[in-house]
Design a protein around this motif. Structure first.
Motif, mmCIF file in Angstrom:
data_model
loop_
_atom_site.group_PDB
_atom_site.id
_atom_site.type_symbol
_atom_site.label_atom_id
_atom_site.label_comp_id
_atom_site.label_asym_id
_atom_site.label_seq_id
_atom_site.Cartn_x
_atom_site.Cartn_y
_atom_site.Cartn_z
ATOM 1 N N TYR A 259 0.476 -1.282 -0.033
ATOM 2 C CA TYR A 259 -0.093 0.176 0.157
ATOM 3 C C TYR A 259 0.715 1.113 -0.230
ATOM 4 C CZ TYR A 259 -3.678 3.181 1.304
ATOM 5 O OH TYR A 259 -4.206 4.732 1.358
ATOM 6 N N ASP A 352 -5.862 0.174 8.759
ATOM 7 C CA ASP A 352 -6.053 0.415 7.159
ATOM 8 C C ASP A 352 -6.541 1.626 6.754
ATOM 9 O OD1 ASP A 352 -6.178 -2.106 6.346
ATOM 10 O OD2 ASP A 352 -8.073 -2.313 5.572
ATOM 11 N N SER A 356 -3.771 4.267 5.278
ATOM 12 C CA SER A 356 -4.228 5.317 5.120
ATOM 13 C C SER A 356 -3.057 7.013 4.844
ATOM 14 C CB SER A 356 -5.496 5.065 4.547
ATOM 15 O OG SER A 356 -6.419 6.850 3.202
#
Length: 368
Positions: A259, A352, A356
């Motif tokens: 990510y 998550d 982010s």
């Protein structure tokens, strides 16, 4: 604004508190605190996990490295080549075992430069110690070829790389021996100091076993002088439990690293580590997510102002930059690296939305 520590050590315990309390109670109730079944079980599990013949639980990774070099038998003046981009324990283990560390330059992957290894070899060189840094393994094909050509020992500092693989082979198993750390900040950490050494060489195993347990062999017979550096049974039992869920922990870190790469690779101001690729020679465990950044100090300040704790590893210096230890060599790539390097959180318990948020703030710093 979120508050994201670089590592929340309390969560390492609290996330599995009931299981850990049960483990501690079982070991304590049996009275098996030192050199008992839990240590033997973990050593067997670790050797099976890494695919090596022998594993010995020791007090910490530094002790493991020292014991390996002592088992090899360094003599005064013997030189061992290592990367300058590593923790001081890499070099100190050589010194404590009687040798001389020779720190060298890094390559484009920020790991030890194989060309620099070749250039540093002289008549006093007896070994090479690659550091498998941040959960990534060096180009071991080239390193082993160099070692074989010059008849040198290879000892791996695999403190940060348990579970990392290069062409399917585990960190710590390429040379004559390797050492692993279970310090709490590691991907698999215990609740204090702990480490292990792994080897496929029986002579190194036998000598190392004596050195870690007051000179006693596996049968308890006193064979030589030694020290006291034994992984205690409570820590061993905790590590056995963690090893069962370790593949899932590694997978989560690789997801976070992927990510980060997808979000941050748009920034020309950053030099990121390679992303996790399933078909690559390197299977990285991402002990850390470390990259080089323009305006590093300003970025670090901005992230902390936004609740994100970061880390500049080892006080921002390579081994050779500690002049108090007698080093005088200049290594421009290492020195440039430490002017720009920074690490951001990548612990497997990050949510998550936190991952982010970290990426959003890094992007906003460079695009504000």
């Amino acid at each position: 604004m979120k508050n994201i520590p670089f590592c929340d050590y309390k969560k390492l315990y609290l996330n599995h508190r009931e299981n850990y309390l049960q483990i501690i109670d079982e070991v304590a109730s049996n009275g098996g605190f030192i050199m008992q079944q839990a240590k033997k079980d973990f050593e067997k599990e670790l050797s099976e996990f890494t695919g090596c013949n022998h594993a010995i639980g020791v007090g910490n990774c530094t002790d493991g490295l020292e014991i390996i070099w002592q088992s090899i038998g360094l003599r005064p003046g013997d030189e061992v080549i290592c990367s300058s981009h590593t923790f001081i324990a890499t070099a100190s283990s050589i010194v404590m075992a009687g040798g001389v560390p020779k720190p060298v330059e890094i390559g484009d992957d920020n790991l030890i430069c194989t060309e620099a290894i070749s250039d540093a070899i002289n008549s006093r060189t007896v070994g090479i110690m690659p550091t498998q840094l941040n959960g990534r393994i060096c180009d071991m094909d080239k390193i082993i070829n160099i070692a074989n050509k010059h008849k040198l020992f290879v000892v791996e500092d695999a403190a940060q790389a348990l579970g990392a693989r290069y062409k399917g082979k585990h960190a710590g198993t390429f040379g004559i021996a390797g050492a692993i750390s279970f310090y709490p900040a590691k991907v698999m950490g215990c609740f204090g100091d702990g480490g292990a050494l792994v080897t496929n060489n029986y002579d190194i195993f036998n000598r190392s076993h004596q050195l870690h347990d007051q000179g006693r062999d596996v049968n308890g017979d006193l064979k030589s002088w030694g020290r006291n550096s034994r992984l205690d049974n409570i820590q061993a039992a905790i590590l056995s439990y963690q090893l069962q869920k370790y593949p899932a922990v590694i997978q989560r870190r690789r997801e976070i690293a992927a990510y980060y790469h997808n979000r941050l690779s748009q920034l020309n101001e950053l030099k990121l580590p390679p992303p996790p690729l399933e078909d690559a020679d390197n299977f990285d465990i991402f002990q850390n997510y470390e990259f080089m950044a323009d305006n590093r100090d300003e970025l670090k300040k901005y992230l902390e102002e936004n609740g994100i704790k970061t880390l500049i590893q080892w006080n921002g210096k390579g081994i050779h930059q500690w002049e108090s230890l007698g080093f005088t060599v200049k290594l421009p790539k290492v020195e440039d690296f430490f002017k720009k390097c920074i690490m951001i959180p990548i612990w497997d318990y990050l949510m998550d939305e936190e991952v982010s948020y970290i990426a959003d703030k890094i992007i906003s710093f460079y695009r504000k």
